[in-house]
Design an enzyme around this catalytic site. Structure first.
Site, PDB file in Angstrom:
ATOM      1  N   HIS A 144       0.844  -1.211   0.000  1.00 10.67           N
ATOM      2  CA  HIS A 144       0.000   0.000   0.000  1.00 10.67           C
ATOM      3  C   HIS A 144       0.877   1.259   0.000  1.00 10.67           C
ATOM      4  CE1 HIS A 144      -3.009  -2.694   2.363  1.00 10.67           C
ATOM      5  NE2 HIS A 144      -3.576  -2.472   1.195  1.00 10.67           N
ATOM      6  N   LYS A 179     -18.418  -6.902   8.235  1.00 10.59           N
ATOM      7  CA  LYS A 179     -17.160  -7.650   8.137  1.00 10.59           C
ATOM      8  C   LYS A 179     -16.354  -7.423   9.413  1.00 10.59           C
ATOM      9  CE  LYS A 179     -13.673  -7.687   4.730  1.00 10.59           C
ATOM     10  NZ  LYS A 179     -13.130  -7.099   3.498  1.00 10.59           N
ATOM     11  N   ARG A 224      -2.625  -6.352  -8.290  1.00 17.00           N
ATOM     12  CA  ARG A 224      -1.552  -7.337  -8.172  1.00 17.00           C
ATOM     13  C   ARG A 224      -1.706  -8.404  -9.250  1.00 17.00           C
ATOM     14  NH1 ARG A 224      -3.194  -7.833  -2.070  1.00 17.00           N
ATOM     15  NH2 ARG A 224      -5.041  -7.158  -3.190  1.00 17.00           N
ATOM     16  N   SER A 252      -2.957  -7.908   3.080  1.00 19.78           N
ATOM     17  CA  SER A 252      -3.105  -7.794   4.532  1.00 19.78           C
ATOM     18  C   SER A 252      -3.377  -9.168   5.137  1.00 19.78           C
ATOM     19  CB  SER A 252      -4.243  -6.831   4.874  1.00 19.78           C
ATOM     20  OG  SER A 252      -3.977  -5.562   4.340  1.00 19.78           O
TER      21      SER A 252
END
Ligand code: ADP
Length: 161
Positions: free
Chosen positions: A18, A42, A91, A129
């Site tokens: 990030h 979440k 990515r 993460s």
């Protein structure tokens, strides 16, 4: 006029992947708002306050980077903040598919806000993460993958490592 970009995400926690995107985006924009998008359905590993603090501590030398959070739609936040750009990182192909559909939804909500995509740097391509949390829980040295304030807290969470 100041060019402001929003960088939305969960940042649970922020990683060097990030940070690399933020540093590169600062070459194109005058100000970046790192925006924690809170999803009440979440559960997160770190609290919102911890995530915000880790971002602030990790980017303390960048005076033109701000941190905020929203429970609403990120594209609506962008508009209110006077920004026409949302930064996202890509990515792998799976990121592309996800980002592609999110972008269509965002364009439907507000056609004025553009998404700007940065390709991940090769060395950070595998970092997410969630795999950071898996690696640290299994005793892998992740000091090259996350900023110091994050490393400190991850090790506090996993005192045996
Ligand atoms: P989200 O929960 O929305 O996927 P993340 O916090 O995981 O948010 O990531 C925010 C953005 O940063 C996403 O666009 C994601 O693809 C991108 N990103 C995450 N990790 C990396 C990395 N290692 N390199 C480049 N971009 C990344």
């Amino acid at each position: 006029m100041k060019k402001i970009a929003i960088y939305p995400g969960s940042f649970d926690p922020i990683t060097n992947g990030h940070i690399d995107i933020i540093k590169r985006a600062l070459k194109l924009f005058d100000e970046i708002i790192v925006l924690i998008a809170v999803n009440p359905n979440k559960t997160s590993y770190f609290s919102l306050e911890e995530r915000m603090l880790m971002i602030q501590e990790s980017l303390v030398e960048f005076k033109n980077v701000k941190v905020d959070s929203t429970t609403g739609l990120t594209v609506q936040y962008a508009k209110k903040a006077g920004s026409k750009a949302m930064i996202r990182g890509i990515r792998a192909l799976t990121d592309f598919e996800y980002e592609f559909s999110i972008n269509i939804a965002n364009k439907f909500i507000d056609n004025d806000v553009e998404s700007v995509f940065f390709m991940a740097k090769q060395e950070y391509m595998f970092i997410s993460s969630s795999n950071i949390k898996l690696l640290v829980a299994n005793g892998v040295d992740i000091s090259q993958l996350v900023p110091k304030p994050v490393l400190k807290r991850l090790l506090e969470f996993n005192p045996d490592e």
